[in-house]
Design a protein around this motif. Structure first.
Motif, mmCIF file in Angstrom:
data_model
loop_
_atom_site.group_PDB
_atom_site.id
_atom_site.type_symbol
_atom_site.label_atom_id
_atom_site.label_comp_id
_atom_site.label_asym_id
_atom_site.label_seq_id
_atom_site.Cartn_x
_atom_site.Cartn_y
_atom_site.Cartn_z
ATOM 1 N N ALA A 55 -26.829 -35.032 -12.683
ATOM 2 C CA ALA A 55 -27.625 -36.261 -12.572
ATOM 3 C C ALA A 55 -26.802 -37.544 -12.661
ATOM 4 C CB ALA A 55 -28.730 -36.266 -13.620
ATOM 5 N N ASP A 56 -25.772 -37.587 -13.475
ATOM 6 C CA ASP A 56 -25.004 -38.818 -13.645
ATOM 7 C C ASP A 56 -23.705 -38.828 -12.850
ATOM 8 O OD1 ASP A 56 -26.925 -39.809 -15.444
ATOM 9 O OD2 ASP A 56 -25.991 -38.723 -17.097
ATOM 10 N N GLU A 57 -23.602 -37.949 -11.871
ATOM 11 C CA GLU A 57 -22.359 -37.836 -11.117
ATOM 12 C C GLU A 57 -22.560 -38.283 -9.668
ATOM 13 O OE1 GLU A 57 -20.066 -34.183 -11.926
ATOM 14 O OE2 GLU A 57 -21.679 -33.670 -13.325
ATOM 15 N N VAL A 58 -21.474 -38.750 -9.067
ATOM 16 C CA VAL A 58 -21.469 -39.123 -7.654
ATOM 17 C C VAL A 58 -20.319 -38.369 -6.988
ATOM 18 C CG1 VAL A 58 -21.182 -40.999 -5.992
ATOM 19 C CG2 VAL A 58 -22.458 -41.402 -8.103
ATOM 20 N N PHE A 59 -20.600 -37.793 -5.836
ATOM 21 C CA PHE A 59 -19.611 -37.010 -5.112
ATOM 22 C C PHE A 59 -19.388 -37.604 -3.736
ATOM 23 C CE2 PHE A 59 -22.024 -34.186 -7.935
ATOM 24 C CZ PHE A 59 -20.990 -33.812 -8.786
ATOM 25 N N ARG A 60 -18.239 -37.285 -3.159
ATOM 26 C CA ARG A 60 -17.920 -37.708 -1.798
ATOM 27 C C ARG A 60 -17.825 -36.462 -0.922
ATOM 28 N NH1 ARG A 60 -12.892 -40.314 -1.610
ATOM 29 N NH2 ARG A 60 -13.509 -41.581 0.161
ATOM 30 N N VAL A 61 -18.521 -36.516 0.199
ATOM 31 C CA VAL A 61 -18.552 -35.416 1.156
ATOM 32 C C VAL A 61 -17.964 -35.910 2.468
ATOM 33 C CG1 VAL A 61 -20.044 -33.825 2.438
ATOM 34 C CG2 VAL A 61 -20.640 -34.466 0.088
ATOM 35 N N LYS A 62 -17.013 -35.147 2.990
ATOM 36 C CA LYS A 62 -16.416 -35.499 4.278
ATOM 37 C C LYS A 62 -17.014 -34.620 5.362
ATOM 38 C CE LYS A 62 -12.083 -36.328 6.624
ATOM 39 N NZ LYS A 62 -10.625 -36.266 6.559
ATOM 40 N N ILE A 63 -17.403 -35.256 6.441
ATOM 41 C CA ILE A 63 -17.981 -34.556 7.593
ATOM 42 C C ILE A 63 -17.108 -34.857 8.804
ATOM 43 C CG2 ILE A 63 -19.991 -34.358 9.116
ATOM 44 C CD1 ILE A 63 -21.669 -35.419 6.661
ATOM 45 N N GLU A 64 -16.500 -33.809 9.355
ATOM 46 C CA GLU A 64 -15.672 -33.933 10.562
ATOM 47 C C GLU A 64 -16.399 -33.213 11.695
ATOM 48 O OE1 GLU A 64 -12.731 -35.359 11.395
ATOM 49 O OE2 GLU A 64 -12.331 -36.164 9.389
ATOM 50 N N PHE A 65 -16.867 -33.991 12.657
ATOM 51 C CA PHE A 65 -17.582 -33.390 13.775
ATOM 52 C C PHE A 65 -16.604 -32.696 14.722
ATOM 53 C CE2 PHE A 65 -20.363 -36.730 12.258
ATOM 54 C CZ PHE A 65 -21.595 -36.105 12.247
ATOM 55 N N SER A 66 -17.078 -31.601 15.314
ATOM 56 C CA SER A 66 -16.269 -30.882 16.295
ATOM 57 C C SER A 66 -16.551 -31.445 17.689
ATOM 58 C CB SER A 66 -16.601 -29.393 16.253
ATOM 59 O OG SER A 66 -17.876 -29.172 16.835
ATOM 60 N N GLU A 67 -15.647 -31.155 18.610
ATOM 61 C CA GLU A 67 -15.788 -31.641 19.981
ATOM 62 C C GLU A 67 -17.051 -31.115 20.652
ATOM 63 O OE1 GLU A 67 -13.123 -30.184 18.654
ATOM 64 O OE2 GLU A 67 -11.264 -30.988 19.446
ATOM 65 N N GLN A 68 -17.546 -29.966 20.194
ATOM 66 C CA GLN A 68 -18.712 -29.335 20.826
ATOM 67 C C GLN A 68 -19.978 -29.458 19.973
ATOM 68 O OE1 GLN A 68 -18.653 -28.372 24.012
ATOM 69 N NE2 GLN A 68 -16.566 -29.139 23.943
ATOM 70 N N TYR A 69 -19.994 -30.404 19.030
ATOM 71 C CA TYR A 69 -21.188 -30.655 18.235
ATOM 72 C C TYR A 69 -22.332 -31.032 19.175
ATOM 73 C CZ TYR A 69 -24.172 -32.607 14.614
ATOM 74 O OH TYR A 69 -25.228 -32.850 13.779
ATOM 75 N N PRO A 70 -23.544 -30.590 18.984
ATOM 76 C CA PRO A 70 -24.092 -29.820 17.871
ATOM 77 C C PRO A 70 -24.077 -28.300 18.074
ATOM 78 C CG PRO A 70 -25.887 -30.567 19.237
ATOM 79 C CD PRO A 70 -24.616 -31.091 19.867
ATOM 80 N N LEU A 71 -23.504 -27.831 19.180
ATOM 81 C CA LEU A 71 -23.439 -26.379 19.370
ATOM 82 C C LEU A 71 -22.529 -25.740 18.328
ATOM 83 C CD1 LEU A 71 -23.300 -26.167 23.265
ATOM 84 C CD2 LEU A 71 -25.284 -25.914 21.741
ATOM 85 N N ASP A 72 -21.482 -26.454 17.955
ATOM 86 C CA ASP A 72 -20.541 -26.001 16.946
ATOM 87 C C ASP A 72 -20.747 -26.866 15.699
ATOM 88 O OD1 ASP A 72 -18.292 -24.482 16.053
ATOM 89 O OD2 ASP A 72 -17.003 -26.209 16.433
ATOM 90 N N PRO A 73 -20.815 -26.258 14.514
ATOM 91 C CA PRO A 73 -21.067 -27.063 13.317
ATOM 92 C C PRO A 73 -19.879 -27.964 12.969
ATOM 93 C CG PRO A 73 -20.553 -24.813 12.690
ATOM 94 C CD PRO A 73 -20.654 -24.839 14.191
ATOM 95 N N PRO A 74 -20.153 -29.061 12.267
ATOM 96 C CA PRO A 74 -19.041 -29.881 11.793
ATOM 97 C C PRO A 74 -18.370 -29.202 10.602
ATOM 98 C CG PRO A 74 -21.090 -30.694 10.896
ATOM 99 C CD PRO A 74 -21.440 -29.567 11.825
#
Length: 160
Positions: A55-74
């Motif tokens: 509850a008291d924490e903050v996180f950082r999430v990195k999302i790297e999209f693939s060239e074939q998104y959305p067919l291929d997941p990031p």
């Protein structure tokens, strides 16, 4: 490092999701950066409420999209320090089926990054204890910083 060439479909989809996110961000999440548009960093607040471990924490999430998104997941990883959670390795790799395609993966092109980050918050909210996954140190030593999409995941625990 080779420059990625994104399909027109990928470019349009990422732009559409970015516009939607900016209009209506997912609960507890803030887009820290999206430069270039194909690489996002999300600030994610730990789920709140009684008994919530993060509850008291903050996180950082990195999302790297693939060239074939959305067919291929990031590629989706927690940046350091990653949450201490049974499905999140110390190097930020996440054992969650919707992040992967293939035989066991649950990725669907219908998923959006808003839905993905809400799934991550839900995964944190359902945790009953803070502990690292079994074999965390060995896994991190073996894979280093390579993409989690190259790992062979086995999704058998849906209770956390």
């Amino acid at each position: 490092m080779a420059t990625k060439t994104f399909s027109t479909v990928a470019q349009r989809r990422i732009q559409s999701e970015l516009n939607e996110w900016l209009r209506s961000p997912p609960e507890g999440c803030l887009l820290e950066s999206c430069e270039p548009m194909t690489s996002w960093v999300v600030l994610m607040q730990g789920p709140e409420g009684h008994g919530r471990l993060y509850a008291d924490e903050v996180f950082r999430v990195k999302i790297e999209f693939s060239e074939q998104y959305p067919l291929d997941p990031p590629e989706v990883i927690f940046l350091s320090p990653a949450p201490i959670h049974p499905h999140i390795y110390s190097n930020g790799h996440i054992c969650l089926d919707i992040l992967y395609s293939g035989q066991n993966g649950g990725w669907s092109p219908a998923l959006t990054m808003s839905k993905v980050v809400l799934s991550l918050r839900s995964m944190l909210a359902s945790a009953t204890e803070k502990r690292k996954p079994p074999g965390d140190a060995e896994y991190c030593a073996r894979v280093g910083n390579r993409s989690p999409k190259l790992s062979k995941w086995v999704f058998e625990d849906d209770k956390v």
